[in-house]
Design a protein around this motif. Structure first.
Motif, PDB file in Angstrom:
ATOM      1  N   ASP A 289       1.073  -1.553  -0.314  1.00  0.00           N
ATOM      2  CA  ASP A 289       0.021  -0.079   0.055  1.00  0.00           C
ATOM      3  C   ASP A 289       0.357   1.253  -0.121  1.00  0.00           C
ATOM      4  OD1 ASP A 289      -2.301  -0.926  -0.408  1.00  0.00           O
ATOM      5  OD2 ASP A 289      -3.147  -1.186   1.975  1.00  0.00           O
ATOM      6  N   SER A 290       1.828   1.294   0.343  1.00  0.00           N
ATOM      7  CA  SER A 290       3.057   2.867  -0.004  1.00  0.00           C
ATOM      8  C   SER A 290       4.211   2.622  -0.757  1.00  0.00           C
ATOM      9  CB  SER A 290       3.858   2.100   1.697  1.00  0.00           C
ATOM     10  OG  SER A 290       4.927   0.972   1.340  1.00  0.00           O
ATOM     11  N   ALA A 291       3.566   1.371  -2.026  1.00  0.00           N
ATOM     12  CA  ALA A 291       4.459   1.522  -3.174  1.00  0.00           C
ATOM     13  C   ALA A 291       3.629   2.686  -4.061  1.00  0.00           C
ATOM     14  CB  ALA A 291       4.410   0.126  -3.339  1.00  0.00           C
ATOM     15  N   ALA A 292       4.045   3.048  -4.678  1.00  0.00           N
ATOM     16  CA  ALA A 292       3.372   3.919  -5.975  1.00  0.00           C
ATOM     17  C   ALA A 292       3.144   2.916  -6.936  1.00  0.00           C
ATOM     18  CB  ALA A 292       4.745   4.723  -6.209  1.00  0.00           C
ATOM     19  N   GLY A 293       2.419   3.104  -7.688  1.00  0.00           N
ATOM     20  CA  GLY A 293       1.796   2.185  -8.870  1.00  0.00           C
ATOM     21  C   GLY A 293       1.628   0.944  -8.615  1.00  0.00           C
ATOM     22  N   ILE A 294       1.559   0.454  -7.129  1.00  0.00           N
ATOM     23  CA  ILE A 294       0.956  -0.939  -6.969  1.00  0.00           C
ATOM     24  C   ILE A 294      -0.095  -1.345  -6.526  1.00  0.00           C
ATOM     25  CG2 ILE A 294       1.403  -3.048  -5.964  1.00  0.00           C
ATOM     26  CD1 ILE A 294       4.753  -2.630  -6.169  1.00  0.00           C
ATOM     27  N   GLU A 295      -0.841  -1.705  -7.226  1.00  0.00           N
ATOM     28  CA  GLU A 295      -2.857  -2.012  -5.763  1.00  0.00           C
ATOM     29  C   GLU A 295      -2.904  -3.142  -5.951  1.00  0.00           C
ATOM     30  OE1 GLU A 295      -7.445  -0.882  -6.086  1.00  0.00           O
ATOM     31  OE2 GLU A 295      -5.952  -0.204  -8.080  1.00  0.00           O
ATOM     32  N   VAL A 296      -3.217  -3.874  -4.535  1.00  0.00           N
ATOM     33  CA  VAL A 296      -3.893  -4.818  -4.311  1.00  0.00           C
ATOM     34  C   VAL A 296      -5.026  -5.196  -4.650  1.00  0.00           C
ATOM     35  CG1 VAL A 296      -3.493  -6.466  -2.487  1.00  0.00           C
ATOM     36  CG2 VAL A 296      -1.647  -5.271  -2.468  1.00  0.00           C
TER      37      VAL A 296
ATOM     38  N   GLU B  34      13.655  -4.013  -3.499  1.00  0.00           N
ATOM     39  CA  GLU B  34      13.607  -5.223  -4.644  1.00  0.00           C
ATOM     40  C   GLU B  34      12.511  -6.562  -4.755  1.00  0.00           C
ATOM     41  OE1 GLU B  34      16.445  -5.987  -5.921  1.00  0.00           O
ATOM     42  OE2 GLU B  34      18.235  -4.753  -4.892  1.00  0.00           O
ATOM     43  N   LEU B  35      11.534  -5.801  -3.828  1.00  0.00           N
ATOM     44  CA  LEU B  35      10.022  -6.330  -4.121  1.00  0.00           C
ATOM     45  C   LEU B  35       9.848  -6.045  -4.841  1.00  0.00           C
ATOM     46  CD1 LEU B  35       7.634  -8.038  -3.603  1.00  0.00           C
ATOM     47  CD2 LEU B  35       7.181  -7.274  -1.359  1.00  0.00           C
ATOM     48  N   PHE B  36       9.313  -4.639  -4.783  1.00  0.00           N
ATOM     49  CA  PHE B  36       8.326  -2.650  -5.324  1.00  0.00           C
ATOM     50  C   PHE B  36       9.073  -3.442  -6.480  1.00  0.00           C
ATOM     51  CE2 PHE B  36       8.274  -0.160  -2.008  1.00  0.00           C
ATOM     52  CZ  PHE B  36       7.034  -0.828  -1.349  1.00  0.00           C
TER      53      PHE B  36
END
Length: 222
Positions: A32-39, A127-129
């Motif tokens: 949720d804190s990563a830009a451009g990623i939606e769970v 690394e995950l992002f």
């Protein structure tokens, strides 16, 4: 200042698949804190992941390998990457394995099942992002230790087995004992034991299960 072009980019849609609720909660908070990623969804079993993937059409499924009872992560990955595409959109998600397991057998099985990437849970968030973005584009993403193992295995010369040794190995894979193998191949038990000793030496193992495991990893079985 925020890049206006970035705001228009559709986020990468993620489906989490892990049988541990606490792990999923942690991943959800992190992503949720990563830009451009939606769970867009969470699954606790392989069966649930397949059903949700068909409904939610995620770009990437973040997949654990061990999912408790039922379908494991490898079989779920195989189903997600080989089942027919969505007829309306031609959609099929990429699978990024995220696990604590880094054995050669686990890595090989996951990649052969169709995983786009293989990441260890000990990796840094950055690394995950990055791996998620790579997987969404269909690019391979591997943890450094995993990449090293893959390269080492590729460079490792495969053992050379005789036709008879391959026959015996195939019988081992079917769970046959020495007496059964002898009957199936019309040879004596003593001959079976001799060949087994040579197979063990060539594969660097000392058990029947070890021989079958290495043979599967190195694609030595018929």
């Amino acid at each position: 200042m925020t890049d206006p072009g970035a705001e228009m980019t559709q986020p990468i849609r993620i489906l989490l698949c892990d049988d541990h609720v606490v792990v999923r909660a942690g991943l959800l908070a992190l992503l949720d804190s990563a830009a451009g990623i939606e769970v867009v969804g969470e699954a606790g079993t392989g069966e649930e992941a397949i059903a949700l993937a068909a409904k939610l059409r995620p770009d990437v499924v973040l997949m654990d390998l061990q999912l408790g009872e039922g379908m494991d992560g490898v079989e779920t990955t195989r189903r997600l990457t080989t089942d027919p595409e969505d007829p309306a959109t031609g959609h099929r998600p990429h699978v990024l394995v995220l696990t604590t397991y880094d054995t050669d057998a686990d890595i090989t099985r996951a990649i052969e099942a169709g995983a786009t990437g293989y990441l260890l849970k000990a990796e840094r968030p950055e690394e995950l992002f990055a791996a998620i973005h790579a997987a969404a584009e269909g690019r391979t993403a591997l943890s450094a230790p995993v990449a090293s193992r893959v390269m080492a295995n590729m460079r490792k010369p495969r053992p050379t087995l005789t036709d008879r040794e391959r026959d015996i190995l195939a019988q081992l894979a079917h769970g046959l004992g020495n007496r059964e193998i002898a009957k199936a191949l019309f040879i004596s038990e003593a001959t079976v034991k001799t060949h087994l000793g040579r197979i063990y030496d060539k594969l660097g193992v000392d058990t029947r299960a070890g021989a079958v495991s290495v043979a599967k990893e190195q694609r030595l079985l018929p």
